[in-house]
Design a protein around this motif. Structure first.
Motif, PDB file in Angstrom:
ATOM      1  N   UNK A 168       0.838  -1.207   0.000  1.00  0.00           N
ATOM      2  CA  UNK A 168       0.000   0.000   0.000  1.00  0.00           C
ATOM      3  C   UNK A 168       0.863   1.245   0.000  1.00  0.00           C
ATOM      4  N   UNK A 169       2.011   1.185   0.712  1.00  0.00           N
ATOM      5  CA  UNK A 169       2.956   2.298   0.696  1.00  0.00           C
ATOM      6  C   UNK A 169       3.523   2.502  -0.704  1.00  0.00           C
ATOM      7  N   UNK A 170       3.844   1.382  -1.368  1.00  0.00           N
ATOM      8  CA  UNK A 170       4.342   1.468  -2.750  1.00  0.00           C
ATOM      9  C   UNK A 170       3.281   2.054  -3.674  1.00  0.00           C
ATOM     10  N   UNK A 171       2.036   1.642  -3.456  1.00  0.00           N
ATOM     11  CA  UNK A 171       0.941   2.168  -4.285  1.00  0.00           C
ATOM     12  C   UNK A 171       0.789   3.671  -4.067  1.00  0.00           C
ATOM     13  N   UNK A 172       0.895   4.104  -2.786  1.00  0.00           N
ATOM     14  CA  UNK A 172       0.827   5.545  -2.501  1.00  0.00           C
ATOM     15  C   UNK A 172       1.962   6.278  -3.217  1.00  0.00           C
ATOM     16  N   UNK A 218       1.744   0.052 -14.240  1.00  0.00           N
ATOM     17  CA  UNK A 218       2.254  -0.100 -12.870  1.00  0.00           C
ATOM     18  C   UNK A 218       1.103  -0.199 -11.874  1.00  0.00           C
ATOM     19  N   UNK A 219       0.116   0.660 -12.042  1.00  0.00           N
ATOM     20  CA  UNK A 219      -1.046   0.635 -11.153  1.00  0.00           C
ATOM     21  C   UNK A 219      -1.787  -0.697 -11.297  1.00  0.00           C
ATOM     22  N   UNK A 220      -1.958  -1.142 -12.530  1.00  0.00           N
ATOM     23  CA  UNK A 220      -2.656  -2.407 -12.779  1.00  0.00           C
ATOM     24  C   UNK A 220      -1.936  -3.565 -12.092  1.00  0.00           C
ATOM     25  N   UNK A 221      -0.593  -3.608 -12.212  1.00  0.00           N
ATOM     26  CA  UNK A 221       0.194  -4.679 -11.589  1.00  0.00           C
ATOM     27  C   UNK A 221       0.034  -4.674 -10.075  1.00  0.00           C
ATOM     28  N   UNK A 222       0.101  -3.483  -9.470  1.00  0.00           N
ATOM     29  CA  UNK A 222      -0.028  -3.373  -8.018  1.00  0.00           C
ATOM     30  C   UNK A 222      -1.434  -3.765  -7.564  1.00  0.00           C
ATOM     31  N   UNK A 223      -2.439  -3.394  -8.345  1.00  0.00           N
ATOM     32  CA  UNK A 223      -3.811  -3.736  -7.977  1.00  0.00           C
ATOM     33  C   UNK A 223      -4.002  -5.250  -7.976  1.00  0.00           C
ATOM     34  N   UNK A 224      -3.410  -5.944  -8.959  1.00  0.00           N
ATOM     35  CA  UNK A 224      -3.506  -7.403  -9.018  1.00  0.00           C
ATOM     36  C   UNK A 224      -2.809  -8.047  -7.823  1.00  0.00           C
ATOM     37  N   UNK A 225      -1.594  -7.561  -7.513  1.00  0.00           N
ATOM     38  CA  UNK A 225      -0.850  -8.097  -6.379  1.00  0.00           C
ATOM     39  C   UNK A 225      -1.597  -7.846  -5.067  1.00  0.00           C
ATOM     40  N   UNK A 226      -2.135  -6.648  -4.929  1.00  0.00           N
ATOM     41  CA  UNK A 226      -2.837  -6.294  -3.698  1.00  0.00           C
ATOM     42  C   UNK A 226      -4.099  -7.137  -3.548  1.00  0.00           C
ATOM     43  N   UNK A 227      -4.776  -7.378  -4.660  1.00  0.00           N
ATOM     44  CA  UNK A 227      -5.980  -8.214  -4.632  1.00  0.00           C
ATOM     45  C   UNK A 227      -5.642  -9.616  -4.126  1.00  0.00           C
ATOM     46  N   UNK A 228      -4.557 -10.183  -4.676  1.00  0.00           N
ATOM     47  CA  UNK A 228      -4.127 -11.518  -4.260  1.00  0.00           C
ATOM     48  C   UNK A 228      -3.743 -11.539  -2.786  1.00  0.00           C
ATOM     49  N   UNK A 229      -2.986 -10.526  -2.356  1.00  0.00           N
ATOM     50  CA  UNK A 229      -2.547 -10.462  -0.963  1.00  0.00           C
ATOM     51  C   UNK A 229      -3.738 -10.335  -0.012  1.00  0.00           C
ATOM     52  N   UNK A 230      -4.724  -9.524  -0.397  1.00  0.00           N
ATOM     53  CA  UNK A 230      -5.882  -9.346   0.465  1.00  0.00           C
ATOM     54  C   UNK A 230      -6.696 -10.631   0.573  1.00  0.00           C
ATOM     55  N   UNK A 231      -6.786 -11.373  -0.536  1.00  0.00           N
ATOM     56  CA  UNK A 231      -7.465 -12.672  -0.486  1.00  0.00           C
ATOM     57  C   UNK A 231      -6.713 -13.625   0.441  1.00  0.00           C
ATOM     58  N   UNK A 232      -5.376 -13.623   0.307  1.00  0.00           N
ATOM     59  CA  UNK A 232      -4.547 -14.463   1.175  1.00  0.00           C
ATOM     60  C   UNK A 232      -4.721 -14.057   2.630  1.00  0.00           C
ATOM     61  N   UNK A 233      -4.739 -12.750   2.866  1.00  0.00           N
ATOM     62  CA  UNK A 233      -4.893 -12.260   4.237  1.00  0.00           C
ATOM     63  C   UNK A 233      -6.234 -12.709   4.812  1.00  0.00           C
ATOM     64  N   UNK A 234      -7.286 -12.679   3.987  1.00  0.00           N
ATOM     65  CA  UNK A 234      -8.594 -13.122   4.450  1.00  0.00           C
ATOM     66  C   UNK A 234      -8.558 -14.567   4.930  1.00  0.00           C
TER      67      UNK A 234
END
Length: 395
Positions: A66-70, A178-194
């Protein structure tokens, strides 16, 4: 002689049958003690801490992402500002090119050939003397060079304009990708976190239930003056059970024990019990005489769960477990028999991610001092085939 041979063969066959049957249910001769249970609780505690560690690590990774996305968003904002500035610069260049064109046109108008005579030559040959001739020639040379420089400068700025526009388009595409790549990674991480949060919650619930179980046994062992190494069945006086019975009066088998494609997690997993189709609120009975040893409330994959300890004849200690319950009718420490209503069935609750509708998940495990091995309930109870209905608890 033939009778002796027949008897020997018969005894061997019976022995093989008994051996295979007991092996199927992982039979044990040694009952677990309070000390063994504490060791199991310590293992659950380690698993709980490991689950928490995995969740915390993933949370850190998500915060970092999220820091990288910011940071990327800030860079994109800066790029957008640069794009606006660049467009302003392009507009200035366009205006400058127009002015240069006008200046060149005026100069060309001055230097144009009129009436068949070259104005340059006319200007030069109107010199009054040689010095003036040299001067006029230098002026013409400078004017010609200035004209060439203006034209070169104009085309240079045109090329600069084109290059700037190309670079801006590349920067825009790069930022979007770059934004698209980060959104995909973040989506995967959030699913994993869930999933990890659920794992941690379940591990916490399992540990808490085990802790309550140990505390209950500690109390009983103290009251009965039993040593920690004494068999739990012996200290609690768990009654012997001749066999296990079906846990509901009627229902149908809608899912078997074994590997299956999980209906909600969409992966291949071991289904460690049999699913019995019943409506919500159906009475659930203890499968045999025993003691209630564990309750888990609102597990993310099992809902409300209940565990009963039995002393099964010819096997030893077994636990029956009942998942997806809508209500408990007993508490830890209660002694039950086959006539005891221990719970009401449920299934399909919003917090229960492993249930798609009303049913009872019923399972059996054989308990030893070092393990609690889940077994196919069909090794203990005669259930009808999948999809078939039964109308009695007994067979």
């Amino acid at each position: 002689m033939s009778k002796k041979i027949f008897k020997i063969i018969f005894i061997v066959l019976v022995s093989i049958f008994v051996f295979v049957k007991l092996d199927d249910i992982d039979a044990v001769n040694q009952n677990s003690s309070l000390k063994d249970l504490k060791n199991s609780m310590a293992k659950l505690d380690r698993e709980r801490q490991a689950a928490s560690s995995r969740k915390n690590q993933t949370e850190k990774e998500i915060k970092s992402m999220e820091s990288d996305i910011d940071r990327i968003n800030k860079e994109i904002e800066d790029n957008n500002k640069a794009i606006e500035d660049a467009y302003d610069k392009i507009a200035d260049l366009d205006e400058e090119i127009i002015n240069k064109q006008k200046e060149i046109d005026n100069l060309l108008s001055f230097l144009q050939v009129s009436e068949g005579e070259n104005v340059y030559l006319e200007y030069v040959f109107q010199a009054k003397n040689f010095t003036d001739f040299i001067y006029r020639g230098a002026v013409v040379e400078q004017l010609t060079k200035y004209n060439d420089d203006l034209i070169d400068d104009m085309y240079k700025k045109i090329e600069e304009n084109k290059a700037l526009q190309v670079q801006l388009q590349e920067d825009i595409k790069k930022g979007e990708q770059t934004i698209k790549n980060f959104e995909e990674k973040l989506k995967t991480k959030n699913l994993t976190l869930g999933d990890l949060i659920k794992d941690e919650t379940d591990a916490e619930a399992e540990y808490a239930a085990s802790k309550r179980e140990v505390q209950y046994y500690e109390k009983i062992f103290k009251e009965n003056k039993c040593k920690e190494t004494t068999s739990i069945n012996e200290c609690l006086g768990v009654a012997f059970a001749n066999k296990l019975t079906r846990p509901v009066n009627s229902g149908w088998i809608n899912s078997e024990w074994g590997l299956r494609f999980h209906p909600t997690k969409h992966t291949w997993r071991l289904h460690n019990g049999i699913d019995i189709g019943v409506s919500t609120g159906t009475k659930v009975y203890a499968s045999a005489p025993g003691v209630v040893v564990k309750k888990i409330v609102r597990s993310s994959c099992g809902g409300n769960e209940l565990y009963i300890r039995h002393n099964l004849k010819g096997v030893g200690t077994v636990q029956t477990y009942y998942y997806h319950l809508s209500a408990f009718k007993v508490k830890v420490g209660d002694k039950v028999d086959t006539n005891t209503v221990i719970a009401l069935s449920g299934g399909g609750e919003s917090y229960d991610a492993c249930s798609t509708g009303p049913h009872l998940h019923f399972g059996v495990s054989v308990v030893s001092p070092s393990s609690d091995k889940r077994n196919n309930p069909r090794n203990f109870i005669n259930f009808p085939a999948k999809g078939k209905k039964f109308k009695t608890r007994y067979y």
